[in-house]
Design a protein around this motif. Sequence first.
Motif: not given
Length: 517
Positions: A366-368, A384-386, A500-503, A507-508
């Motif tokens: 998800a992140y990298d 930021r996400d948390r 659709r949420d690109p993040f 976030l999941d």
Amino acid sequence: MTKSLRLLALPLMATLSAAAAPNDPALVTIASGPIEGSVEGAVIAFRGIPYATAPVADLRWRAPQPVSPWTTVRETKDFAPVCMQQMIPMDEPQSTSASEDCLFVNVWKPVSVSARLRPVVVWIHGGGLMNGGSASRIFDGATFANNGIVTVTLNYRLGRFGFFAHPALTQAKEGPTGNFGFMDQIAALKWVQANIAKFGGDPRQVTVVGESAGGISILTLMGSPAARGLFARAVVMSGGGRNLLAPKTLPEAERFGENFARSAGISASGPAALAQLRALPAATVSEGVFMAIGKVPGGDTYVGGGMIDGTIITGATEDIFRSGKQARVPLIVGATSDDAPIGARPGDKDALFAAFGAEQAAARAAYDPDGRLDADVVRRAMARDRAFLEPSRFIATSVARTGQPVWFYRFSYVAQSLLPSPGARHASDVPYMFGTVAARYGDKLAPRDVQLSDAFHAYVENFARTGNPNGAGRSAWAPFRAGDKVLMDLATDGQARMTRDPFAARLDVAEELSGSR
């Protein structure tokens, strides 16, 4: 009446007529007395209206007390001081000084008279519960008022003035203790309920709007029994929803207060300690408490926010929303795409991903996904996400599960003058929501900036009027449902669209790390 008596009565009659001035739209008589605002085009602004008496001397660290009424017309044309704080440069600089005597509201209303009461927007400013105020041109309510919405902005006590506990204060049993800033917000909302009809506003149609600490405040008020019935709708912008400024227990908060007392040279206990604390200069009380991302303001001498007192705060916001015990009101909630990376700490990528345990592979994907991102970029995205993005989705999910309507958004737009940029920074959405982008960007304002502002502002106006952000001429904004991976994106191209949420994948995994699933 004789001619001489009539002549003597004329000055008195003229004075009474001027005081009453029933046809002067800038004169309003509220519960505490008559006030006079200033006509500014099609809007009348009333600035610096006291909603509680000055919380000074023996009223320092007391619940807000009623205002002493007045009989002569009080001018309310200029902003009153913002609440005492250690002033720092901010995105929303204040146009006035700071003082302990700061419990004031500002109201903007249309000059035109309506046969029906108008909807009301109440703004609660951000600043980490340590900084900020309502005397900012970015928070000008004229745009809302020009479109028929009565607007209120307010000050509330900050830092150690607003959030403070000490055993001597608890023992004094002077009423609710600790959460004085939140008590101020509740008092201001009660003032709105009692007085806003005098400005043509409908107390049954109050929408509270807040960003950052203002959003945290609204989530707190939604969970507070003391705020029930004071607002009908809510807009939470970058207000977290999990552990951001999470409340302490009262004993924990008292230890911070004791540490501060010792740092100020106060070793007494009981009434003597309380008297000495209340005698401290205001500058001493505010010292060292200010917005400082990445470190703890005030160290171990400032509690950092609210505390669970059983009256104002009955539990952690996350727990209240998860159990569906919050106020059942329609909600708009979201955050900016490059929101503040609170909690970002140095560390290599392997250590960052190791924190996800069994979800480590999902976190990497998800992140990298290609393994090429710099560790700092990954760390900031996780932080930021948390702090903001996943908690805002959690709040939307929790509200949706109660059956209340909720609309979820992401503010991705960046002003044309700030490009290139990795995304929309924390608080950058505020002038777009207010319709004050011209005040923020001046001669750098671009047509696309105005276009996006018109869209965001219109959604909030529609919501304040009807409890639904949708309206003619705007892209349809679908309500959020638990499990949704879509949201309203106020996008980089200046358009507002459902997408659709690109993040979503990020976030999941952030949700998994929170233990929420």
